[in-house]
Design a protein around this motif. Structure first.
Motif, PDB file in Angstrom:
ATOM      1  N   ILE A 234      22.434  -0.764 -23.407  1.00  0.00           N
ATOM      2  CA  ILE A 234      21.532  -0.639 -24.551  1.00  0.00           C
ATOM      3  C   ILE A 234      21.412  -1.990 -25.251  1.00  0.00           C
ATOM      4  N   ILE A 235      20.186  -2.409 -25.499  1.00  0.00           N
ATOM      5  CA  ILE A 235      19.950  -3.678 -26.195  1.00  0.00           C
ATOM      6  C   ILE A 235      19.129  -3.411 -27.446  1.00  0.00           C
ATOM      7  N   LEU A 236      19.665  -3.845 -28.577  1.00  0.00           N
ATOM      8  CA  LEU A 236      18.926  -3.815 -29.840  1.00  0.00           C
ATOM      9  C   LEU A 236      18.511  -5.251 -30.156  1.00  0.00           C
ATOM     10  N   ASP A 237      17.214  -5.499 -30.094  1.00  0.00           N
ATOM     11  CA  ASP A 237      16.680  -6.835 -30.326  1.00  0.00           C
ATOM     12  C   ASP A 237      16.139  -6.942 -31.750  1.00  0.00           C
ATOM     13  N   GLU A 238      16.044  -8.161 -32.262  1.00  0.00           N
ATOM     14  CA  GLU A 238      15.543  -8.401 -33.625  1.00  0.00           C
ATOM     15  C   GLU A 238      16.336  -7.588 -34.657  1.00  0.00           C
ATOM     16  N   ALA A 239      17.648  -7.537 -34.465  1.00  0.00           N
ATOM     17  CA  ALA A 239      18.495  -6.668 -35.286  1.00  0.00           C
ATOM     18  C   ALA A 239      18.594  -7.119 -36.739  1.00  0.00           C
ATOM     19  N   GLN A 240      18.163  -8.345 -37.038  1.00  0.00           N
ATOM     20  CA  GLN A 240      18.185  -8.786 -38.440  1.00  0.00           C
ATOM     21  C   GLN A 240      17.233  -7.950 -39.294  1.00  0.00           C
ATOM     22  N   LEU A 251      24.597   1.994 -33.766  1.00  0.00           N
ATOM     23  CA  LEU A 251      25.939   1.814 -33.216  1.00  0.00           C
ATOM     24  C   LEU A 251      26.633   3.130 -32.920  1.00  0.00           C
ATOM     25  N   THR A 252      26.289   4.177 -33.646  1.00  0.00           N
ATOM     26  CA  THR A 252      26.919   5.484 -33.413  1.00  0.00           C
ATOM     27  C   THR A 252      26.183   6.294 -32.353  1.00  0.00           C
ATOM     28  N   ARG A 253      25.139   5.702 -31.720  1.00  0.00           N
ATOM     29  CA  ARG A 253      24.471   6.362 -30.586  1.00  0.00           C
ATOM     30  C   ARG A 253      25.216   6.090 -29.283  1.00  0.00           C
ATOM     31  N   ILE A 254      26.081   5.081 -29.266  1.00  0.00           N
ATOM     32  CA  ILE A 254      26.704   4.631 -28.021  1.00  0.00           C
ATOM     33  C   ILE A 254      27.649   5.696 -27.486  1.00  0.00           C
ATOM     34  N   GLY A 255      27.403   6.100 -26.221  1.00  0.00           N
ATOM     35  CA  GLY A 255      28.213   7.135 -25.604  1.00  0.00           C
ATOM     36  C   GLY A 255      29.198   6.568 -24.595  1.00  0.00           C
ATOM     37  N   PHE A 256      29.701   7.462 -23.718  1.00  0.00           N
ATOM     38  CA  PHE A 256      30.681   7.057 -22.711  1.00  0.00           C
ATOM     39  C   PHE A 256      30.040   6.184 -21.632  1.00  0.00           C
ATOM     40  N   ASP A 257      30.836   5.243 -21.128  1.00  0.00           N
ATOM     41  CA  ASP A 257      30.418   4.353 -20.038  1.00  0.00           C
ATOM     42  C   ASP A 257      29.153   3.574 -20.380  1.00  0.00           C
ATOM     43  N   SER A 258      28.977   3.267 -21.643  1.00  0.00           N
ATOM     44  CA  SER A 258      27.816   2.498 -22.083  1.00  0.00           C
ATOM     45  C   SER A 258      28.254   1.157 -22.664  1.00  0.00           C
ATOM     46  N   ALA A 259      27.318   0.227 -22.654  1.00  0.00           N
ATOM     47  CA  ALA A 259      27.534  -1.080 -23.274  1.00  0.00           C
ATOM     48  C   ALA A 259      26.340  -1.372 -24.164  1.00  0.00           C
ATOM     49  N   ALA A 260      26.579  -2.097 -25.240  1.00  0.00           N
ATOM     50  CA  ALA A 260      25.499  -2.414 -26.166  1.00  0.00           C
ATOM     51  C   ALA A 260      25.524  -3.892 -26.519  1.00  0.00           C
ATOM     52  N   VAL A 261      24.340  -4.479 -26.559  1.00  0.00           N
ATOM     53  CA  VAL A 261      24.185  -5.869 -27.009  1.00  0.00           C
ATOM     54  C   VAL A 261      23.188  -5.865 -28.158  1.00  0.00           C
ATOM     55  N   ILE A 262      23.571  -6.476 -29.263  1.00  0.00           N
ATOM     56  CA  ILE A 262      22.727  -6.542 -30.452  1.00  0.00           C
ATOM     57  C   ILE A 262      22.391  -8.001 -30.702  1.00  0.00           C
ATOM     58  N   THR A 263      21.104  -8.332 -30.756  1.00  0.00           N
ATOM     59  CA  THR A 263      20.698  -9.718 -30.938  1.00  0.00           C
ATOM     60  C   THR A 263      19.861  -9.875 -32.203  1.00  0.00           C
ATOM     61  N   GLY A 264      19.940 -11.048 -32.805  1.00  0.00           N
ATOM     62  CA  GLY A 264      19.134 -11.287 -33.994  1.00  0.00           C
ATOM     63  C   GLY A 264      19.338 -12.675 -34.562  1.00  0.00           C
ATOM     64  N   ASP A 265      18.454 -13.021 -35.481  1.00  0.00           N
ATOM     65  CA  ASP A 265      18.472 -14.316 -36.159  1.00  0.00           C
ATOM     66  C   ASP A 265      18.516 -14.048 -37.662  1.00  0.00           C
ATOM     67  N   VAL A 266      19.651 -14.300 -38.279  1.00  0.00           N
ATOM     68  CA  VAL A 266      19.832 -13.936 -39.689  1.00  0.00           C
ATOM     69  C   VAL A 266      19.001 -14.808 -40.626  1.00  0.00           C
ATOM     70  N   THR A 267      18.349 -15.845 -40.092  1.00  0.00           N
ATOM     71  CA  THR A 267      17.470 -16.671 -40.935  1.00  0.00           C
ATOM     72  C   THR A 267      16.024 -16.175 -40.903  1.00  0.00           C
ATOM     73  N   GLN A 268      15.763 -15.115 -40.132  1.00  0.00           N
ATOM     74  CA  GLN A 268      14.396 -14.612 -39.982  1.00  0.00           C
ATOM     75  C   GLN A 268      14.301 -13.137 -40.378  1.00  0.00           C
ATOM     76  N   VAL A 269      14.858 -12.775 -41.500  1.00  0.00           N
ATOM     77  CA  VAL A 269      14.851 -11.388 -41.963  1.00  0.00           C
ATOM     78  C   VAL A 269      13.505 -11.065 -42.611  1.00  0.00           C
ATOM     79  N   ASP A 270      12.840 -10.021 -42.133  1.00  0.00           N
ATOM     80  CA  ASP A 270      11.529  -9.623 -42.655  1.00  0.00           C
ATOM     81  C   ASP A 270      11.596  -8.402 -43.561  1.00  0.00           C
ATOM     82  N   LEU A 271      12.797  -7.957 -43.906  1.00  0.00           N
ATOM     83  CA  LEU A 271      12.946  -6.790 -44.779  1.00  0.00           C
ATOM     84  C   LEU A 271      12.591  -7.160 -46.220  1.00  0.00           C
ATOM     85  N   PRO A 272      12.279  -6.162 -47.041  1.00  0.00           N
ATOM     86  CA  PRO A 272      12.085  -6.438 -48.473  1.00  0.00           C
ATOM     87  C   PRO A 272      13.337  -7.090 -49.062  1.00  0.00           C
ATOM     88  N   ARG A 273      13.161  -7.936 -50.060  1.00  0.00           N
ATOM     89  CA  ARG A 273      14.284  -8.672 -50.637  1.00  0.00           C
ATOM     90  C   ARG A 273      15.393  -7.756 -51.152  1.00  0.00           C
TER      91      ARG A 273
END
Length: 322
Positions: A234-240, A251-273
């Motif tokens: 499982i890959i979560l992209d643009e996680a910032q 993170l709580t979706r991860i089941g047995f025999d699974s791997a997860a990679v989370i990627t992001g750039d903390v300088t490019q956050v587009d969420l409301p302030r």
């Protein structure tokens, strides 16, 4: 006391490999000259290097290590010289073979995907040895591309049965509300980079076939709610751009025999302030949990056009000055 100029001669016994090392019209040697400041004169299957002592030593080490890579059937591109130079400038005792010969995946076009920097190598090793890995850093550092390569490798070797690629669609609310189509059609542009990476790895036909069969799923993060993902990469992209609640949900979706990679750039956050990034929050509270590893990238790891590294540096300088 100013460092004195010196010179050094290198000989490469295999003339055919020496020609490849130099590059067409000595393009690779010219790149080294421009970046290090030395002068390189070709003498048959050898070179004469002149410059300051540390520059000559760096050049000699770079050329000798790439010649050794050629002897091991490594296909060299001009860009590799720039990557190799960055590695040796940061870590003079580094062995490029340990980085460049780490074959992550071979694409449909028979192109070998491998790390190009020490941090990329550390990232690949972290994914191999941990169930959850965070890759954090600026654009162009290979965070997502290498994660997709690792996912495809795991799928094709039978380590997992499915790949799930997801991104938060922060603009999928009212700003896109006027567009025709359902939610999936509206957020599809946000998922396009993931489709492109898959197409590059597997070829367009095979990637489309896997998606149609449900072996590979590409969906907005909102579609992950309520699911348990077993035997999957499982890959979560643009996680910032996840909220704290969305990151916890993922993170709580991860089941047995699974791997997860989370990627992001903390300088490019587009969420409301007013909204804290779930990636920044997770980095603060999960860093000491065994089985979770955080890998950080910098502008030195950018593997796009050389100007991208300079652009990132300029923005970082402006931000600090401001």
């Amino acid at each position: 006391m100013a460092e004195k100029k010196t010179s050094r001669d290198l000989t490469f016994p295999d003339n055919s490999l020496a020609v490849i090392l130099y590059g067409e019209l000595n393009k690779n040697l010219q790149l080294v000259e421009q970046n290090i400041g030395v002068k390189i004169h070709v003498r048959g299957n050898g070179v004469h290097i002149t410059g300051l002592g540390h520059e000559v030593d760096l050049t000699a080490d770079l050329l000798e290590q790439f010649y050794d890579l050629l002897k091991k059937d490594f296909k060299i591109y001009s860009s590799d010289f720039a990557f190799g130079l960055r590695v040796l400038e940061a870590s003079p005792k580094a062995k490029l073979a340990k980085i460049f010969l780490d074959k992550v995946y071979i694409t449909a076009q028979n192109r070998i995907i491998s790390p190009k920097t020490q941090n990329q190598k550390n990232y690949i090793d972290a994914i191999r040895h941990n169930d959850v890995v965070f890759g954090i850093g600026p654009a162009g550092t290979g965070k997502t591309y290498l994660a997709v390569a690792m996912a495809v490798s795991a799928l094709t070797t039978g380590q997992v049965r499915s790949i799930i690629l997801t991104r938060p669609a922060v603009e999928a609310g009212e700003k896109l509300g006027f567009l025709p189509g359902d939610l999936a059609q509206k957020v599809n542009p946000y998922l396009r980079p993931l489709y492109d990476a898959l197409s590059d790895m597997l070829g367009p036909d095979k990637s489309a076939d896997y998606i149609e069969q449900g072996i590979i799923e590409i969906a907005p993060l909102a579609f992950m709610r309520g699911r348990t993902l077993n035997d999957a990469f499982i890959i979560l992209d643009e996680a910032q751009n996840t909220t704290r609640e969305q990151m916890k949900m993922f993170l709580t979706r991860i089941g047995f025999d699974s791997a997860a990679v989370i990627t992001g750039d903390v300088t490019q956050v587009d969420l409301p302030r007013s909204e804290q990034s779930g990636l920044i929050h997770a980095k603060g509270i999960l860093k000491n949990i065994e089985g979770i590893q955080f890998c950080n990238f910098s502008k030195q790891d950018v593997v796009r056009h050389p100007l991208v590294q300079k652009i990132i540096g300029a923005y970082e300088t402006h931000s600090k000055n401001k």
